[in-house]
Design a protein around this motif. Sequence first.
Motif, short mmCIF file in Angstrom:
data_model
loop_
_atom_site.label_atom_id
_atom_site.label_comp_id
_atom_site.label_asym_id
_atom_site.label_seq_id
_atom_site.Cartn_x
_atom_site.Cartn_y
_atom_site.Cartn_z
N ALA A 43 45.98 41.48 31.60
CA ALA A 43 46.05 40.36 30.66
C ALA A 43 46.48 39.08 31.39
O ALA A 43 45.95 38.00 31.11
CB ALA A 43 47.03 40.68 29.54
N ASP A 44 47.41 39.20 32.33
CA ASP A 44 47.86 38.04 33.10
C ASP A 44 46.73 37.47 33.95
O ASP A 44 46.53 36.26 34.02
CB ASP A 44 49.03 38.41 34.01
CG ASP A 44 50.30 38.75 33.25
OD1 ASP A 44 50.39 38.41 32.05
OD2 ASP A 44 51.20 39.35 33.87
N SER A 47 44.09 35.77 31.72
CA SER A 47 44.62 34.49 31.27
C SER A 47 44.51 33.44 32.38
O SER A 47 44.10 32.30 32.14
CB SER A 47 46.06 34.66 30.83
OG SER A 47 46.63 33.43 30.48
N MET A 48 44.88 33.82 33.60
CA MET A 48 44.80 32.91 34.74
C MET A 48 43.36 32.48 35.00
O MET A 48 43.09 31.31 35.23
CB MET A 48 45.38 33.57 36.00
CG MET A 48 45.37 32.67 37.20
SD MET A 48 44.63 33.25 38.75
CE MET A 48 43.83 34.75 38.46
N ILE A 50 40.84 32.34 32.90
CA ILE A 50 40.39 31.46 31.82
C ILE A 50 40.98 30.06 32.00
O ILE A 50 40.27 29.06 31.90
CB ILE A 50 40.74 32.05 30.44
CG1 ILE A 50 39.90 33.30 30.19
CG2 ILE A 50 40.54 31.01 29.33
CD1 ILE A 50 40.33 34.09 28.97
N LYS A 51 42.27 29.96 32.33
CA LYS A 51 42.91 28.66 32.55
C LYS A 51 42.28 27.91 33.70
O LYS A 51 42.14 26.69 33.67
CB LYS A 51 44.41 28.84 32.81
CG LYS A 51 45.19 29.17 31.58
CD LYS A 51 46.66 29.37 31.91
CE LYS A 51 47.42 29.85 30.70
NZ LYS A 51 48.81 30.16 31.03
N ARG A 57 34.99 33.40 28.69
CA ARG A 57 35.51 34.39 27.74
C ARG A 57 35.41 35.76 28.38
O ARG A 57 34.63 35.99 29.30
CB ARG A 57 34.78 34.35 26.41
CG ARG A 57 33.35 34.72 26.48
CD ARG A 57 32.67 34.51 25.15
NE ARG A 57 31.24 34.57 25.34
CZ ARG A 57 30.47 35.46 24.77
NH1 ARG A 57 30.96 36.33 23.95
NH2 ARG A 57 29.18 35.48 25.01
N THR A 60 37.21 42.11 25.86
CA THR A 60 38.35 43.01 26.02
C THR A 60 38.20 44.28 25.20
O THR A 60 39.14 45.06 25.12
CB THR A 60 39.66 42.30 25.62
OG1 THR A 60 39.53 41.84 24.28
CG2 THR A 60 39.95 41.14 26.55
#
Length: 62
Positions: A43-44, A47-48, A50-51, A57, A60
């Motif tokens: 998940a981390d 997230s990284m 995507i940022k 996208r 999941t």
Amino acid sequence: MNKPILSARFDENDIQKLREYYSLQHINMTPSEIVEETKTATADVISMLIKRGNVKRVNTSI
């Protein structure tokens, strides 16, 4: 071992760094602890990515 610093490109070298890092962390863990740690770490990383704009996208549901 310190958490690896990943490049902006997130290439195969970064994947190898992550694999080595988590492999060493999992040595003294139970299988259920490893699964939970892997889910959190995934998940981390998602997230990284995507940022940073590396992905727009992520599916999941797998």
